[in-house]
Design an enzyme around this catalytic site. Structure first.
Site, PDB file in Angstrom:
ATOM      1  N   GLU A 158       0.859  -1.193   0.000  1.00 33.27           N
ATOM      2  CA  GLU A 158       0.000   0.000   0.000  1.00 33.27           C
ATOM      3  C   GLU A 158       0.890   1.238   0.000  1.00 33.27           C
ATOM      4  O   GLU A 158       2.033   1.179   0.452  1.00 33.27           O
ATOM      5  CB  GLU A 158      -0.861   0.053   1.280  1.00 33.27           C
ATOM      6  CG  GLU A 158      -1.910  -1.015   1.385  1.00 33.27           C
ATOM      7  CD  GLU A 158      -2.653  -0.960   2.716  1.00 33.27           C
ATOM      8  OE1 GLU A 158      -2.285  -0.132   3.580  1.00 33.27           O
ATOM      9  OE2 GLU A 158      -3.584  -1.763   2.915  1.00 33.27           O
ATOM     10  N   ARG A 167     -15.497  -9.599  14.793  1.00 36.17           N
ATOM     11  CA  ARG A 167     -15.649 -10.028  16.192  1.00 36.17           C
ATOM     12  C   ARG A 167     -16.047  -8.820  17.028  1.00 36.17           C
ATOM     13  O   ARG A 167     -16.022  -7.690  16.540  1.00 36.17           O
ATOM     14  CB  ARG A 167     -14.296 -10.557  16.703  1.00 36.17           C
ATOM     15  CG  ARG A 167     -13.245  -9.455  16.773  1.00 36.17           C
ATOM     16  CD  ARG A 167     -11.927  -9.886  17.357  1.00 36.17           C
ATOM     17  NE  ARG A 167     -11.062  -8.745  17.590  1.00 36.17           N
ATOM     18  CZ  ARG A 167     -10.200  -8.250  16.699  1.00 36.17           C
ATOM     19  NH1 ARG A 167     -10.074  -8.824  15.527  1.00 36.17           N
ATOM     20  NH2 ARG A 167      -9.463  -7.179  16.958  1.00 36.17           N
TER      21      ARG A 167
HETATM   22  C1  MV4 Z   1      -0.730   1.643   7.622  1.00 37.73           C
HETATM   23  C2  MV4 Z   1      -0.069   2.798   8.105  1.00 37.73           C
HETATM   24  C3  MV4 Z   1       0.329   3.750   7.173  1.00 37.73           C
HETATM   25  N1  MV4 Z   1       0.115   3.561   5.851  1.00 37.73           N
HETATM   26  N2  MV4 Z   1      -0.936   1.488   6.301  1.00 37.73           N
HETATM   27  C4  MV4 Z   1      -2.091  -1.404   9.871  1.00 37.73           C
HETATM   28  C5  MV4 Z   1      -2.414  -2.343  11.003  1.00 37.73           C
HETATM   29  C6  MV4 Z   1      -2.509  -1.365  12.103  1.00 37.73           C
HETATM   30  N3  MV4 Z   1      -2.620  -1.891  13.429  1.00 37.73           N
HETATM   31  C7  MV4 Z   1      -1.255  -0.596  11.864  1.00 37.73           C
HETATM   32  N4  MV4 Z   1      -1.375  -0.276  10.495  1.00 37.73           N
HETATM   33  C8  MV4 Z   1      -0.934   0.769   9.772  1.00 37.73           C
HETATM   34  N5  MV4 Z   1      -1.153   0.667   8.453  1.00 37.73           N
HETATM   35  C9  MV4 Z   1      -0.514   2.424   5.441  1.00 37.73           C
HETATM   36  N6  MV4 Z   1      -0.709   2.235   4.116  1.00 37.73           N
HETATM   37  C10 MV4 Z   1       0.139   2.918   9.487  1.00 37.73           C
HETATM   38  C11 MV4 Z   1      -0.262   1.910  10.309  1.00 37.73           C
HETATM   39  C12 MV4 Z   1       0.029   2.036  11.712  1.00 37.73           C
HETATM   40  C13 MV4 Z   1      -0.986   2.250  12.587  1.00 37.73           C
HETATM   41  C14 MV4 Z   1      -2.294   2.332  12.107  1.00 37.73           C
HETATM   42  C15 MV4 Z   1      -3.307   2.517  13.029  1.00 37.73           C
HETATM   43  C16 MV4 Z   1      -3.019   2.615  14.389  1.00 37.73           C
HETATM   44  C17 MV4 Z   1      -1.726   2.522  14.835  1.00 37.73           C
HETATM   45  C18 MV4 Z   1      -0.680   2.330  13.946  1.00 37.73           C
HETATM   46  C19 MV4 Z   1       0.633   2.237  14.393  1.00 37.73           C
HETATM   47  C20 MV4 Z   1       1.603   2.020  13.501  1.00 37.73           C
HETATM   48  C21 MV4 Z   1       1.315   1.901  12.141  1.00 37.73           C
END
Ligand code: MV4
Length: 505
Positions: free
Chosen positions: A202, A294
């Site tokens: 992504e 869930r």
């Molecule tokens: C991301 C992101 C930035 N860009 N995807 C995905 C699973 C989730 N727990 C963390 N994720 C993220 N996906 C893209 N394309 C940043 C995160 C992320 C994050 C997202 C939501 C809540 C906390 C986070 C902590 C680190 C990274």
């Protein structure tokens, strides 16, 4: 559909006790299952009957469908509530329940299949017209293919595991030279976490907010949303503090995200309680991240501002009931939840199992402690170290923060180390008080929260935070110029500002 008489809760800890409480209020008998390590656990004591399902390791107990179904058969339970984690999103377990003639309190296996594989979920959402983070809907077959795609969308990019969410197997890549090693690490992490080493890509969103929408559907085609939860206060992809309403959502965004979340749920024939997770970027664009099929840990904050018992709704829908509400309801007041972990922030959050010599949990107005422990209980080191979660309600965000601070001051645990002091630090932190914190917040505030910050560093951190606030205000001013002042500032935000000024006064 016959009335459910007896529910086996296929879980442990606070969520097992929480589900049993609603069952008891509804006159439904409860069955606990426990591992040998949980013989003295609260949930095993709380239930009307309890069955040992195996040795301590989850893979030999809480994850063994046959043992759980054997306990259901032996107890005569006519339904199984999975809680969260363990088998709660396992489609094979749902099918095994159906085969055994036991009602699974949750979505159909087909909905889990549609949302479990992340690239398929993204493809389904794109087909349904749900905005997804720009990226691929198929896993890559080689690092070269990944490089070619990254060149097309531009760095930084995010490599992610197709087999599951939650950040496992996730790698940010800032330039092509780093891609080969990131590719290898992501695949091996994905394989060990999900038994599937497929990886997709992504476009990286810089420090987004994590805002999730609670959805609920019945078996008669009805589906509504029950507003959002702000979950950006995460450490290593583990939520620590959650709240609703989100301080960054306007009523217009809430309606738009709620509508998209309902569309996502309907697209996969969802039934029951579910959560659609979004990433919200600095310009307040929101993108589908994943759907959790869930009930979530943080569901109590939604219960506080809607007055709904979500487990009661789950049981009602599992018996073929029609949704008690067919239209969304705006949140009333503000709710915050914190997760209390038996871990020691001073030793990099190492788990701190052991015997709880003394325990005094908070109480009083608009306060709820969902706990899986008691004084004298020995917290095992086998399972997730979350021992309880505190949630509060207040008419405004500022009052909810103050109430949570009062509650944390009352929370006394002797014999093990907890993260309570760390939680107090979060609630008092200017970024949290202001309400514009994003997913980078706990990383940025780490040194301050652990009390390791040198005074000069704290000063630097405060200047940096002020600079960020100024940059965001400028970005918002630009946004106002295009969308008009009303859209960008909600009442909650103003309240949040008032709180901040209250704090400084
Ligand atoms: C991301 C992101 C930035 N860009 N995807 C995905 C699973 C989730 N727990 C963390 N994720 C993220 N996906 C893209 N394309 C940043 C995160 C992320 C994050 C997202 C939501 C809540 C906390 C986070 C902590 C680190 C990274």
């Amino acid at each position: 559909m016959a009335r459910i008489q007896k529910v086996l809760v296929a879980n442990r800890g606070e969520i097992a006790v929480r589900v049993m409480r609603t069952c008891k209020e509804l006159g439904i008998k409860t069955v606990a299952v426990y591992s040998e390590a949980d013989r003295t656990a609260l949930h095993a004591r709380f239930a009307d009957e309890a069955y040992c399902i195996g040795p301590a390791p989850s893979r030999q107990s809480y994850l063994v469908a046959e043992n759980i179904l054997a306990a259901a058969k032996q107890s005569g339970a006519d339904a199984i509530h999975p809680g969260y984690g363990f088998l709660s999103e396992n489609a094979s377990f749902v099918r095994a329940c159906e085969k055994a003639g036991v009602t699974f309190v949750g979505p159909p296996a087909s909905a889990m299949d549609s949302m479990g594989e992340k690239t398929r979920a993204r493809a389904n959402m794109m087909k349904a017209g749900v905005p997804v983070v720009p990226g691929t809907t198929e896993p890559f077959t080689s690092a070269d293919e990944a490089k070619a795609y990254a060149k097309k969308i531009g760095y930084p990019v995010m490599l992610k595991a197709a087999g599951g969410g939650g950040g496992k197997g996730m790698r940010r890549v800032d330039r092509e030279d780093d891609l080969d090693s990131a590719w290898r690490t992501a695949r091996s992490e994905a394989m060990s976490a999900f038994g599937n080493d497929s990886v997709y890509m992504e476009k990286f969103l810089d420090q987004p907010h994590h805002v999730e929408i609670q959805v609920f559907a019945d078996t008669h085609g009805n589906c509504i949303h029950l507003n959002e939860r702000e979950c950006s206060a995460q450490r290593r992809n583990q939520k620590v503090v959650e709240e609703t309403p989100s301080p960054i959502l306007t009523p217009q965004m809430r309606a738009a995200m709620g509508e998209v979340a309902v569309k996502a749920a309907k697209a996969v024939g969802y039934v029951g309680a579910g959560t659609v997770e979004f990433l919200v970027d600095a310009s307040r664009n929101f993108y589908f991240l994943e759907m959790n099929t869930r009930l979530q840990v943080e569901h109590p904050v939604t219960e506080w501002v809607t007055g709904i018992d979500l487990v009661a709704w789950q049981l009602h829908v599992a018996q073929g009931g029609v949704l008690p509400l067919l239209e969304p309801i705006p949140p009333r007041g503000h709710s915050i939840e914190v997760r209390v972990y038996a871990e020691d922030p001073a030793t990099n959050f190492m788990p701190s199992p052991g015997t709880i010599e003394a325990l005094r949990t908070p109480s009083g107005p608009f306060m709820r402690d969902d706990s899986g422990v008691y004084a004298g209980y020995t917290v095992p080191n086998t399972y997730d170290p979350m021992i309880s979660k505190l949630s509060v309600w207040g008419p405004t965000r500022a009052e909810a923060i103050r109430r949570m601070q009062r509650a944390l001051d009352e929370y006394i645990v002797k014999g093990i180390t907890t993260n309570i002091a760390y939680l107090k630090g979060i609630l008092a932190h200017p970024e949290f008080q202001r309400g514009d914190y994003d997913t980078g917040f706990l990383g940025r505030a780490h040194a301050t929260l652990l009390g390791e910050a040198k005074p000069e560093l704290t000063r630097v951190a405060m200047i940096a935070a002020a600079l960020r606030a100024h940059q965001r205000a400028e970005a918002k001013a630009k946004l106002h110029a295009t969308t008009g002042p009303v859209a960008a500032t909600s009442g909650w935000r103003t309240a949040g500002r008032r709180a901040a000024s209250w704090k400084r006064s």
